[in-house]
Design an enzyme around this catalytic site. Sequence first.
Site, PDB file in Angstrom:
ATOM      1  N   ASP A  42      31.426  54.345  20.700  1.00 31.39           N
ATOM      2  CA  ASP A  42      29.969  54.208  20.651  1.00 31.39           C
ATOM      3  C   ASP A  42      29.605  52.725  20.644  1.00 31.39           C
ATOM      4  OD1 ASP A  42      27.652  56.513  19.751  1.00 31.39           O
ATOM      5  OD2 ASP A  42      27.056  54.414  19.656  1.00 31.39           O
ATOM      6  N   ASP A  54      30.632  49.588  25.218  1.00 30.40           N
ATOM      7  CA  ASP A  54      29.462  49.711  26.082  1.00 30.40           C
ATOM      8  C   ASP A  54      30.004  50.287  27.382  1.00 30.40           C
ATOM      9  OD1 ASP A  54      27.377  49.530  27.843  1.00 30.40           O
ATOM     10  OD2 ASP A  54      26.833  47.485  27.336  1.00 30.40           O
ATOM     11  N   VAL A  55      29.729  51.559  27.623  1.00 25.38           N
ATOM     12  CA  VAL A  55      30.349  52.244  28.769  1.00 25.38           C
ATOM     13  C   VAL A  55      29.922  51.646  30.102  1.00 25.38           C
ATOM     14  CG1 VAL A  55      30.729  54.438  27.569  1.00 25.38           C
ATOM     15  CG2 VAL A  55      28.559  54.051  28.789  1.00 25.38           C
ATOM     16  N   SER A  89      22.244  66.912  32.382  1.00 25.61           N
ATOM     17  CA  SER A  89      21.066  67.440  31.689  1.00 25.61           C
ATOM     18  C   SER A  89      20.365  68.401  32.623  1.00 25.61           C
ATOM     19  CB  SER A  89      20.101  66.304  31.331  1.00 25.61           C
ATOM     20  OG  SER A  89      18.845  66.841  30.950  1.00 25.61           O
ATOM     21  N   TYR A 146      16.078  58.978  34.547  1.00 25.62           N
ATOM     22  CA  TYR A 146      16.998  59.852  33.811  1.00 25.62           C
ATOM     23  C   TYR A 146      17.389  61.089  34.640  1.00 25.62           C
ATOM     24  CZ  TYR A 146      18.603  62.710  29.808  1.00 25.62           C
ATOM     25  OH  TYR A 146      19.330  63.498  28.945  1.00 25.62           O
ATOM     26  N   LYS A 203      21.079  61.996  35.945  1.00 23.24           N
ATOM     27  CA  LYS A 203      21.746  63.237  35.529  1.00 23.24           C
ATOM     28  C   LYS A 203      22.099  64.113  36.732  1.00 23.24           C
ATOM     29  CE  LYS A 203      22.054  62.855  31.031  1.00 23.24           C
ATOM     30  NZ  LYS A 203      23.366  62.496  30.459  1.00 23.24           N
TER      31      LYS A 203
HETATM   32  N1  LIG Z   1      19.294  65.948  23.177  1.00 23.56           N
HETATM   33  C1  LIG Z   1      19.006  66.622  24.275  1.00 23.56           C
HETATM   34  O1  LIG Z   1      18.103  67.480  24.303  1.00 23.56           O
HETATM   35  C2  LIG Z   1      19.773  66.390  25.548  1.00 23.56           C
HETATM   36  C3  LIG Z   1      19.495  67.200  26.646  1.00 23.56           C
HETATM   37  C4  LIG Z   1      20.195  67.028  27.817  1.00 23.56           C
HETATM   38  C5  LIG Z   1      21.177  66.051  27.896  1.00 23.56           C
HETATM   39  N2  LIG Z   1      21.420  65.271  26.821  1.00 23.56           N
HETATM   40  C6  LIG Z   1      22.467  64.247  26.967  1.00 23.56           C
HETATM   41  O2  LIG Z   1      23.428  64.411  25.958  1.00 23.56           O
HETATM   42  C7  LIG Z   1      24.014  63.143  25.646  1.00 23.56           C
HETATM   43  C8  LIG Z   1      23.915  62.893  24.147  1.00 23.56           C
HETATM   44  O3  LIG Z   1      22.542  62.910  23.782  1.00 23.56           O
HETATM   45  P1  LIG Z   1      22.029  62.938  22.266  1.00 23.56           P
HETATM   46  O4  LIG Z   1      20.832  63.770  22.258  1.00 23.56           O
HETATM   47  O5  LIG Z   1      23.161  63.224  21.336  1.00 23.56           O
HETATM   48  O6  LIG Z   1      21.561  61.403  22.140  1.00 23.56           O
HETATM   49  P2  LIG Z   1      21.583  60.382  20.916  1.00 23.56           P
HETATM   50  O7  LIG Z   1      20.565  59.349  21.273  1.00 23.56           O
HETATM   51  O8  LIG Z   1      21.455  61.090  19.610  1.00 23.56           O
HETATM   52  O9  LIG Z   1      23.053  59.744  20.993  1.00 23.56           O
HETATM   53  C9  LIG Z   1      23.461  58.955  22.067  1.00 23.56           C
HETATM   54  C10 LIG Z   1      24.601  58.056  21.620  1.00 23.56           C
HETATM   55  O10 LIG Z   1      25.021  57.279  22.760  1.00 23.56           O
HETATM   56  C11 LIG Z   1      25.266  55.950  22.309  1.00 23.56           C
HETATM   57  N3  LIG Z   1      25.126  55.021  23.433  1.00 23.56           N
HETATM   58  C12 LIG Z   1      23.987  54.647  24.070  1.00 23.56           C
HETATM   59  N4  LIG Z   1      24.261  53.761  25.030  1.00 23.56           N
HETATM   60  C13 LIG Z   1      25.610  53.560  25.012  1.00 23.56           C
HETATM   61  C14 LIG Z   1      26.495  52.743  25.764  1.00 23.56           C
HETATM   62  N5  LIG Z   1      26.042  51.937  26.729  1.00 23.56           N
HETATM   63  N6  LIG Z   1      27.816  52.800  25.484  1.00 23.56           N
HETATM   64  C15 LIG Z   1      28.260  53.597  24.504  1.00 23.56           C
HETATM   65  N7  LIG Z   1      27.478  54.382  23.737  1.00 23.56           N
HETATM   66  C16 LIG Z   1      26.159  54.350  23.995  1.00 23.56           C
HETATM   67  C17 LIG Z   1      24.230  55.717  21.227  1.00 23.56           C
HETATM   68  O11 LIG Z   1      24.598  54.636  20.380  1.00 23.56           O
HETATM   69  C18 LIG Z   1      24.219  57.059  20.523  1.00 23.56           C
HETATM   70  O12 LIG Z   1      25.165  57.122  19.482  1.00 23.56           O
HETATM   71  C19 LIG Z   1      23.261  62.118  26.488  1.00 23.56           C
HETATM   72  O13 LIG Z   1      23.975  61.854  27.678  1.00 23.56           O
HETATM   73  C20 LIG Z   1      21.974  62.831  26.809  1.00 23.56           C
HETATM   74  O14 LIG Z   1      21.364  62.329  27.982  1.00 23.56           O
HETATM   75  C21 LIG Z   1      20.746  65.414  25.647  1.00 23.56           C
END
Ligand SMILES: NC(=O)c1ccc[n+]([C@@H]2O[C@H](COP(=O)([O-])OP(=O)(O)OC[C@H]3O[C@@H](n4cnc5c(N)ncnc54)[C@H](O)[C@@H]3O)[C@@H](O)[C@H]2O)c1
Length: 246
Positions: free
Chosen positions: A36, A62-63, A141, A154, A158
């Site tokens: 992370d 940082d990915v 997503s 976004y 996705k």
């Molecule tokens: N929550 C939803 O409803 C939802 C729906 C569809 C898809 N998603 C996808 O699921 C995944 C997780 O989402 P979430 O809701 O747990 O989000 P979140 O914001 O709770 O967590 C995201 C995490 O990614 C980390 N992050 C951000 N940029 C980064 C980088 N450059 N390198 C490494 N880490 C990084 C952040 O620090 C955080 O810990 C994401 O890809 C999101 O797009 C979420």
Amino acid sequence: MNLEGKVAVVTGAGQGIGREISLFYAKHGANVVVGDLNLDSAEQVAREIEEIGSKGFAQKVDVSEKESAQGLIQAAIDHFGGIDILVNNAGITRDAMLHKMTEEQFEQVLDVHMKGTFLCMQAATVHMRQKQKGKIVNISSIAGKVGNMGQVNYAGAKAGIVGMTKAAAKELAKFQVNVNAVQPGFIDTDMTRAVPEKVRQLKIAEIPMQRVGEPLDIAKAVLFLSSDYSDYMTGNVLEVTGGRFM
Ligand SMILES: NC(=O)c1ccc[n+]([C@@H]2O[C@H](COP(=O)([O-])OP(=O)(O)OC[C@H]3O[C@@H](n4cnc5c(N)ncnc54)[C@H](O)[C@@H]3O)[C@@H](O)[C@H]2O)c1
């Protein structure tokens, strides 16, 4: 679904869906590299993994940066002797209507989601190809299927992840490396808690199962795609949405 002895790398694993996937892997016997941007939260998740009885290692990453992504995969090799599973989950949103979206907002989102997924897959598959085995799960997503107002960046990223998943699946099938994607619907995490209550209620009204998803709902599908139970599946996209936008 036993992952005993397997090594998993999860990006964006410090909170939300990534954290839940990491803990669920640990409960099923895997050792996990918790990657992370936020090292403190990654370290906390690694501690929770140890409490479960598996091994966790936290790595700041940082990915969207090549050396950082490579360092994440190398951490799995150095600490656990290999990599069996990669989950590209790290994500951000930078919402704005098309006519107001800045180039920076567009590029930031594509960098984390698409470039990050590309860089981590590239680094991990060096090892998976050699081993002739591996599982990759990319978190897309449902926005990549149906679009979302204010999310040209976004939704585009996705949808792009779906294309990348299928291309990589075709390239890697002969190495017994499965590449699949999951499209979560509306899941209760920090990302969606930022949505105004009125919008949240409108979204819930669209869900046939009439509830928001929990991170565990996603972790279950991801675990299936990481296990032997999905060995003959590659290039698939699993929608985990409570039936929304089926
Ligand atoms: N929550 C939803 O409803 C939802 C729906 C569809 C898809 N998603 C996808 O699921 C995944 C997780 O989402 P979430 O809701 O747990 O989000 P979140 O914001 O709770 O967590 C995201 C995490 O990614 C980390 N992050 C951000 N940029 C980064 C980088 N450059 N390198 C490494 N880490 C990084 C952040 O620090 C955080 O810990 C994401 O890809 C999101 O797009 C979420």
